[in-house]
Design a protein around this motif. Structure first.
Motif, PDB file in Angstrom:
ATOM      1  N   UNK A 191       0.837  -1.186   0.000  1.00 56.90           N
ATOM      2  CA  UNK A 191       0.000   0.000   0.000  1.00 56.90           C
ATOM      3  C   UNK A 191       0.877   1.243   0.000  1.00 56.90           C
ATOM      4  N   UNK A 192       0.443   2.319  -0.659  1.00 56.13           N
ATOM      5  CA  UNK A 192       1.214   3.561  -0.613  1.00 56.13           C
ATOM      6  C   UNK A 192       0.994   4.289   0.702  1.00 56.13           C
ATOM      7  N   UNK A 193       2.010   4.991   1.163  1.00 51.00           N
ATOM      8  CA  UNK A 193       1.869   5.808   2.365  1.00 51.00           C
ATOM      9  C   UNK A 193       0.920   6.963   2.086  1.00 51.00           C
ATOM     10  N   UNK A 194       0.180   7.349   3.100  1.00 52.96           N
ATOM     11  CA  UNK A 194      -0.633   8.557   2.978  1.00 52.96           C
ATOM     12  C   UNK A 194       0.299   9.765   2.893  1.00 52.96           C
ATOM     13  N   UNK A 195      -0.150  10.791   2.211  1.00 51.58           N
ATOM     14  CA  UNK A 195       0.651  12.007   2.111  1.00 51.58           C
ATOM     15  C   UNK A 195       0.949  12.551   3.512  1.00 51.58           C
ATOM     16  N   UNK A 196       2.213  12.871   3.730  1.00 53.93           N
ATOM     17  CA  UNK A 196       2.621  13.450   5.007  1.00 53.93           C
ATOM     18  C   UNK A 196       2.976  12.441   6.079  1.00 53.93           C
ATOM     19  N   UNK A 197       2.791  11.143   5.810  1.00 59.73           N
ATOM     20  CA  UNK A 197       3.081  10.115   6.805  1.00 59.73           C
ATOM     21  C   UNK A 197       4.479   9.522   6.587  1.00 59.73           C
ATOM     22  N   UNK A 198       5.093   9.116   7.695  1.00 62.01           N
ATOM     23  CA  UNK A 198       6.403   8.467   7.656  1.00 62.01           C
ATOM     24  C   UNK A 198       6.356   7.226   8.535  1.00 62.01           C
TER      25      UNK A 198
END
Length: 320
Positions: A191-198
């Motif tokens: 799954x791709x990371x949500x924008x702004x998440x690390x």
């Protein structure tokens, strides 16, 4: 997340698995094995250089233990994981050159496991319905790659996680790979990371290997997601102790998605996870429908801080 609106309680796709029925390991993954794992609340391991261990970034030399002093108990090294990912990507890109590759379930099963096997069925249904734009595309990994390889592995196989970016996409993906003994690695979840998440840094042992998070904890988190996303049980969310944080992406998305489609799941895949440096835990898993009627898959990566029961969502992708 991606999806298509339709009438409530009407499946978006109803597709027989042509081989998945009876083969899914998602019915009760938490009891498939008792993987040795330290508790997230155990004392932290000594700090070590990231260059030596399982949170290894691509491009950094990986030291090879000498035959006289192997890393005790290690069955899968970071170098092994890097080679296995390269081999899997090559097999994936070769297979999907055939536009009808999914017509033969056995071929798909050589590359995909658990949640991604369900994704293949959904993609196949879209293409058969004439939406060829949903067909799988070649994967090209670019830039930095970070590997999360646990020292402790279940007796029946091996697994690891990878954070990497696909060519042409602006978000990093989190992937989990699994192989049973005697088999090749398969992609189990992604799954791709949500924008702004690390992704939080993992806790490493003295030789740089990640600490596997307790599967029972991952199962509890996954069950909370099942309750939360089930339209008929949604109001019971949070009663098992865990709850989605206020800024959790799924919490924000539920109100919109639930207006156009009945969302409910009957099982979840293995919760792959590792303990974070601060004592919390990261898990990657998929929520799945019944193997005989696959029409939606939700794959998420979650983070629970030490001492907390609030679930932060790092990544998510909804297939429907």
């Amino acid at each position: 997340m991606r999806g298509t609106n339709t009438a409530r309680k009407v499946p978006l796709i109803v597709a027989l698995t042509l081989g998945l029925a009876g083969c899914s390991v998602a019915d009760n993954p938490v009891v498939r094995w008792a993987a040795p794992a330290k508790s997230p609340t155990s004392p932290p391991s000594p700090q070590v250089s990231r260059e030596s261990g399982a949170a290894q970034e691509s491009g950094t030399p990986v030291p090879t233990p000498s035959p006289s002093s192997p890393a005790a108990g290690v069955r899968l090294t970071v170098a092994d994981a890097k080679k296995e990912v390269a081999a899997w990507v090559a097999r994936h890109n070769k297979l999907i050159k055939d536009p009808d590759w999914w017509d033969e379930q056995a071929r798909a099963d050589t590359l995909f496991a658990e949640g991604t096997r369900h994704e293949v069925v959904i993609d196949r249904g879209h293409v058969r319905d004439g939406r060829k734009g949903r067909a799988r595309k070649p994967i090209r990994l670019t830039g930095r790659q970070t590997y999360y390889v646990p020292r402790d592995q279940p007796d029946i196989g091996e697994w690891f996680m990878l954070q990497a970016t696909y060519q042409g996409q602006d978000r990093a993906h989190l992937l989990a790979f699994w192989r049973a003994r005697g088999e090749s690695f398969k992609l189990a979840a992604k799954t791709p990371l949500h924008y702004g998440q690390r992704v939080p840094a993992p806790r490493l042992d003295a030789e740089g290997y990640a600490t596997a998070a307790p599967m029972a904890t991952g199962g509890a988190v996954a069950r909370e997601y099942m309750i939360f996303w089930d339209y008929d049980q949604h109001k019971r969310a949070g009663r098992n102790g865990y709850r989605l944080a206020r800024d959790n992406f799924s919490r924000k998305a539920y109100a919109t998605i639930s207006k156009g489609v009945y969302a409910g799941y009957q099982s979840f895949s293995t919760p792959w996870g590792f303990v974070t440096r601060d004592g919390g835990s990261v898990f990657l898993f998929s929520l799945l429908n019944h193997p005989k009627s696959i029409w939606q898959v939700l794959t998420v990566a979650t983070y629970v801080r030490k001492g907390s029961e609030e679930i932060q969502e790092l990544a998510g992708d909804w297939y429907a």
